[in-house]
Design an enzyme around this catalytic site. Sequence first.
Site, PDB file in Angstrom:
ATOM      1  N   HIS A   1     -13.129   1.199   0.277  1.00 13.33           N
ATOM      2  CA  HIS A   1     -12.990   0.096   1.255  1.00 13.33           C
ATOM      3  C   HIS A   1     -13.467  -1.227   0.654  1.00 13.33           C
ATOM      4  CE1 HIS A   1     -13.304   3.072   4.882  1.00 13.33           C
ATOM      5  NE2 HIS A   1     -12.039   2.847   4.563  1.00 13.33           N
ATOM      6  N   ARG A  38      -2.391  -2.181  -3.556  1.00 16.47           N
ATOM      7  CA  ARG A  38      -3.654  -1.504  -3.346  1.00 16.47           C
ATOM      8  C   ARG A  38      -3.671  -0.274  -4.255  1.00 16.47           C
ATOM      9  NH1 ARG A  38      -6.034   0.586   2.399  1.00 16.47           N
ATOM     10  NH2 ARG A  38      -8.049   1.195   1.570  1.00 16.47           N
ATOM     11  N   ARG A  88     -13.389  13.456   8.752  1.00 19.54           N
ATOM     12  CA  ARG A  88     -14.213  13.765   7.572  1.00 19.54           C
ATOM     13  C   ARG A  88     -15.659  13.959   8.009  1.00 19.54           C
ATOM     14  NH1 ARG A  88     -12.386   8.669   4.246  1.00 19.54           N
ATOM     15  NH2 ARG A  88     -10.168   9.100   4.087  1.00 19.54           N
ATOM     16  N   ASN A  99       0.865  -1.185   0.000  1.00 23.46           N
ATOM     17  CA  ASN A  99       0.000   0.000   0.000  1.00 23.46           C
ATOM     18  C   ASN A  99       0.898   1.230   0.000  1.00 23.46           C
ATOM     19  OD1 ASN A  99      -1.945   1.925   0.332  1.00 23.46           O
ATOM     20  ND2 ASN A  99      -2.792   1.092   2.240  1.00 23.46           N
ATOM     21  N   GLU A 148      -7.171  -6.657   4.876  1.00 23.02           N
ATOM     22  CA  GLU A 148      -7.069  -6.213   3.487  1.00 23.02           C
ATOM     23  C   GLU A 148      -5.813  -6.768   2.811  1.00 23.02           C
ATOM     24  OE1 GLU A 148      -8.134  -2.361   5.254  1.00 23.02           O
ATOM     25  OE2 GLU A 148      -8.855  -1.834   3.264  1.00 23.02           O
TER      26      GLU A 148
END
Length: 417
Positions: A179, A90, A243, A9, A384
């Site tokens: 996601h 990713r 956020r 990632n 992940e």
Amino acid sequence: MSKKIFAVNAGSSSLKFQLLDMPSKHVIAKGIFEKIGSQQGIFTMEFKGRKEKELLDLPSHQFAVQHLLDALLKQQVIRSLDEIDGVGHRVAHGGESFGDSVYVDERVMSIIEELAFLAPSHNPVNLTGIAAFKKALPQVGNVAVFDTAFHQSLRPEFFCYPIPSRYYERYQIRKYGFHGTSHQYIAEKVAALWEEQGESAADLRIISCHLGNGASICAIKNGCSVNTSMGFTPLAGLMMGSRSGDIDPMILPFLMQQEGLTAQAISDLLNKESGLLAVSQLSNDVRDIVEASQQGDGKAALALQMFVNRIAQTVAAYITDLAGLDALVFTAGIGEHSALIREMVINKLNCLGLFLNPSANEQGQLFIQNKDSKAKILIVPTDEELMIAQDTMRILELEQQSSEIQTHKVARTGHTT
Ligand code: AMP
């Protein structure tokens, strides 16, 4: 046969990695490079039960990848670079071009680059990571695993925005969702759990709540994403660490006019200065906010309740989209670790027939519903990196099969197709 696969990632100044042995899923080594692009770089790696930290000059992602491979050889985690069988990356945005992970060739790299207008702060750095591994390990296949791909199954009634369609045609403005790797992992894990218990996973209706610093919910039917709370960007939907999630969109032009804010300033305000951080005026970390709330801090209590309300509302909406529910799943940092948030969410969903077993919830058991609950409620740690490694294996095998077919055809006909 056992294979060693990297799950990578790459961020703008960081590069996270895991080296997994597949299919055993054993994590051989994992770590992170931080502050890439500076002379104060940090490299942390866990391997063979040890954790080592190194401070170093980190001029580039390319340098970090080379340093990682050298470190793995030096620490005898691997004996030769030939042991590496594949690298999964990713990638933030696959737009409408990728509904699955894909073998990375020049064409794929240029599409990822073209899609950078949709994810300007992610796709270019993801490409930098891919390029660095391609250069350092030229014989090894690379696979791109997109955060958006799982949600390409959304039907237009769920992905269209009610704005003039010319903006979809001109700029591909629609709901993409993010996601996806996590939600897909949850979908597969829950289906496997059902089958282990002798129950059919066909038409299984799952709501996956990925509650971390970034948070999204996904409605899943028969292993496919039906609806999800993030949108054109990861700002949409739930209230998150910093956020805002959904707000009345007219607040944006209003603030721009009143305060003379630029588009960039508005973007920073909503992405970096809002959410739990803004309401609690304390932290974006749920642990800090829970502690403050328990000590009587009203703003912290308000932040938690707003966070929970949005989650419960979204779950309720998705029960409608799925026409029922079999499994509600909590995952990621908050979902996996905060018994309080899970309890607050479920208490709001009692009216829909969802009930918690409080002691199972406190203990963090796999199943946390009580016997009266109409659906199962689970805590499933997301993974992940494992999902990326599994996808990488699958895509590399497909690639190998198709190149074998191609070679066979050439051998038979004497020319390529
Ligand atoms: P993630 O983005 O999945 O790594 O999740 C990070 C978030 O998980 C942090 O911001 C914390 O708010 C939350 N978190 C981690 N551990 C706990 C915990 N024990 N209790 C509550 N929240 C937690």
